[in-house]
Motif scaffolding. Sequence first.
Motif, mmCIF file in Angstrom:
data_model
loop_
_atom_site.group_PDB
_atom_site.id
_atom_site.type_symbol
_atom_site.label_atom_id
_atom_site.label_comp_id
_atom_site.label_asym_id
_atom_site.label_seq_id
_atom_site.Cartn_x
_atom_site.Cartn_y
_atom_site.Cartn_z
ATOM 1 N N UNK A 50 0.833 -1.204 0.000
ATOM 2 C CA UNK A 50 0.000 0.000 0.000
ATOM 3 C C UNK A 50 0.870 1.259 0.000
ATOM 4 N N UNK A 51 0.454 2.270 -0.731
ATOM 5 C CA UNK A 51 1.186 3.536 -0.761
ATOM 6 C C UNK A 51 0.496 4.610 0.075
ATOM 7 N N UNK A 52 -0.801 4.768 -0.161
ATOM 8 C CA UNK A 52 -1.573 5.837 0.489
ATOM 9 C C UNK A 52 -2.868 5.238 1.015
ATOM 10 N N UNK A 53 -3.247 5.617 2.243
ATOM 11 C CA UNK A 53 -4.452 5.062 2.842
ATOM 12 C C UNK A 53 -5.277 6.154 3.516
ATOM 13 N N UNK A 54 -6.531 6.289 3.078
ATOM 14 C CA UNK A 54 -7.504 7.136 3.760
ATOM 15 C C UNK A 54 -8.334 6.202 4.645
ATOM 16 N N UNK A 55 -8.249 6.421 5.958
ATOM 17 C CA UNK A 55 -8.697 5.393 6.899
ATOM 18 C C UNK A 55 -9.685 5.930 7.937
ATOM 19 N N UNK A 56 -10.810 5.251 8.060
ATOM 20 C CA UNK A 56 -11.747 5.517 9.144
ATOM 21 C C UNK A 56 -11.188 4.882 10.422
ATOM 22 N N UNK A 57 -11.666 5.332 11.578
ATOM 23 C CA UNK A 57 -11.152 4.791 12.835
ATOM 24 C C UNK A 57 -12.092 3.755 13.424
ATOM 25 N N UNK A 58 -13.375 4.053 13.475
ATOM 26 C CA UNK A 58 -14.327 3.104 14.046
ATOM 27 C C UNK A 58 -14.821 2.152 12.958
ATOM 28 N N UNK A 59 -14.024 1.107 12.744
ATOM 29 C CA UNK A 59 -14.388 0.061 11.792
ATOM 30 C C UNK A 59 -15.076 -1.068 12.546
ATOM 31 N N UNK A 60 -15.900 -1.810 11.859
ATOM 32 C CA UNK A 60 -16.655 -2.861 12.533
ATOM 33 C C UNK A 60 -15.808 -3.961 13.115
#
Length: 239
Positions: A50-60
């Motif tokens: 992976x190079x770039x990651x847009x990430x949520x915090x509260x994942x299931x």
Amino acid sequence: MRIMVCDDDSAHCDIIERLIYANLDEAFESDVLKFYSAGDLVEFCKNNVPDILFLDIELGDMNGINLAKNLKEKFPNIIIVYVSSHPKYVFACFETEPLNFLKKPPDKDEFAKTFSRVIKKYLQIHKTFPVKWHNELNNLEIKDICYVEGYNRHLQFHLYNGDSYKAVGRIDEIYKELRLYGFVKTHQGFIVNMQHIKSFGENEIYMKNGDTVLMSVRRRLKAKEIYAGYINGGIFYDY
């Protein structure tokens, strides 16, 4: 360039995807991939970098910060931007060295500024170094160079994956250029990329890819001092 979006809400994934494409220069060869669970992302990264990651915090299925820690350990060059509706996590995520924290849904202008910083960071990470041997020119990514060996005006660039490339030149001349990118001189004939150092021996350095590099008695103390500065904030000097 592999850009990934991870959010268990598909609608938010779609929003980020549209913002990415709205700001992505067509000159970049890019894949934009969406993941709706941490598990799917982890499974994908078993065989893909992976190079770039847009990430949520509260994942299931996993906290996004824990996911980021796991990915950073395996892929230290990954660029992470958190996108969350919970600002309470801002300080908790610092340990993973994110490039930014955007509130969900992201403001278009704020996203554009952040994405510009992401691309700039990506280009810095993937900066190349030209290596010429006879009529062959290879542009090596500096982050992939594990160490350089020099002898009798000949250079050997050893990559982390085991490949190597020859060039003509002096080790001291190459060091003047590469020390700005986290290289340290360990011996009169060796310079080492500090991000690939695993541990120090008595007269050698053990690299993360299993290689061993010589360390002279004269350079031992200085090399360890420079490495200590590097891992404690990226400050390192060698004159």
